[in-house]
Design an enzyme around this catalytic site. Structure first.
Site, PDB file in Angstrom:
ATOM      1  N   GLU A   1      -4.841  -2.936  -6.360  1.00 56.50           N
ATOM      2  CA  GLU A   1      -5.047  -3.641  -5.091  1.00 56.50           C
ATOM      3  C   GLU A   1      -5.806  -4.951  -5.282  1.00 56.50           C
ATOM      4  OE1 GLU A   1      -4.199  -3.565  -2.053  1.00 56.50           O
ATOM      5  OE2 GLU A   1      -3.212  -1.641  -1.763  1.00 56.50           O
TER       6      GLU A   1
ATOM      7  N   SER B   1       0.798  -1.233   0.000  1.00 51.93           N
ATOM      8  CA  SER B   1       0.000   0.000   0.000  1.00 51.93           C
ATOM      9  C   SER B   1       0.827   1.279   0.000  1.00 51.93           C
ATOM     10  CB  SER B   1      -0.954   0.003   1.194  1.00 51.93           C
ATOM     11  OG  SER B   1      -2.021  -0.893   0.982  1.00 51.93           O
TER      12      SER B   1
END
Length: 299
Positions: free
Chosen positions: A166, A66
């Site tokens: 993601e 992330s």
């Protein structure tokens, strides 16, 4: 892809007595800390006031996880600076944009979708809360991962590679390693944020405030430094497989002390056989060593 190492590839050690504190360099102090850690660890640290830098495996490739949300936000803010978008612009978020199986405070707030959400809020959630739905919305808005790569290539930064989003990273173990950077490159990005050389003052200030509001992984960079220090950072965390290997535990950021000194730090803990508490403590302790060395010394 990073190859797993059962020992940190650089064998370093931490001094524990006052005598060592006066004679050892920061790199030597970090040396002792990493001994026997069952992980591959990359570190880069830079003090803005003294211009001193420390690098351990600094040019090796590490999975971002992330952390890449910071890079995506910067690419979007660059488009805002060019007039393509605006922070006040409202983005229509459809139900299918709110991914059901991934961490998303944005989805929790708008469970039914069909909402017009200010772009500023989506960026804030993506950076400060590591929102996965927000990340995907920003990538779609800007035109995909290739646009983020193009932005950083144009800025002269080669050691950043973003290939998957993601949702893709969560589907396949190996895909976690496709988005990579180096610790040195991560610090170069932080230096550009700090110097406001890449984005406008408005966008730079907005990004700084979003990073300073980060609510994830408070036991990493923020875990072992005084509470009155200001930290603007971005975290990243990978999954753990059945063999007990954690793909990544990361944190990059800028630390500012009350005395006006600042340093940038990036720590990437990859392919780790340690538990999450140990991985996070490594980052916290490295940051504390840098804090004591740069921000409380008399030099």
């Amino acid at each position: 892809m990073l190859k797993h190492s059962f020992l940190a590839s650089a064998l370093f050690s931490l001094a524990t007595s006052p005598a060592f504190a006066q004679t050892e360099s920061l790199e030597q102090r970090i040396n002792r800390l990493l001994v026997a850690k069952k992980a591959t660890i990359g570190i880069s640290i830079y003090c803005f006031e003294t211009k001193e830098a420390v690098s351990i495996n600094g040019n090796e490739h590490f999975p971002m996880l992330s952390v890449f949300k910071l890079h995506i936000a910067m690419a979007v803010l660059n488009e805002i600076d060019k007039g393509r978008f605006s922070l006040n612009q409202r983005i229509h978020v459809k139900p299918e944009d709110l991914l059901p199986d991934l961490f998303s405070p944005l989805r929790d707030e708008y469970p039914n979708g069909n909402a017009k959400i200010p772009l500023a809020k989506i960026i804030e959630y993506t950076v400060g809360k590591s929102d996965n739905s927000g990340c995907e919305i920003l990538l779609e808005l800007i035109g995909g991962t290739q646009m983020v790569n193009k932005y950083f290539r144009k800025a002269g930064m080669k050691d950043i590679c973003i290939q998957v989003n993601e949702e893709e990273m969560h589907k396949n173990w190996n895909d976690q390693f496709l988005n990579w950077t180096t610790p040195v490159s991560a610090v170069e990005v932080l230096k550009l944020i700090y110097s406001r050389k890449l984005l406008s003052k408005t966008s730079s200030d907005f990004l700084w405030n979003s990073m300073a509001a980060t609510s994830t992984a408070g036991k990493r960079i923020k875990g072992n430094i005084p509470v009155d220090a200001v930290v603007a950072h971005k975290t990243g965390t990978g999954r753990t497989n059945q063999q007990g290997i954690t793909a990544a535990v990361n944190d990059i950021g800028i630390v500012a002390s009350p005395n006006g000194r600042h340093f940038a730090v990036s720590v990437f803990v990859a392919n780790s056989l340690e538990n999450i508490e140990t991985n996070e403590k490594v980052i916290a302790d490295i940051t504390r060593l840098a804090y004591d060395y740069f921000l409380t010394s008399s030099k």
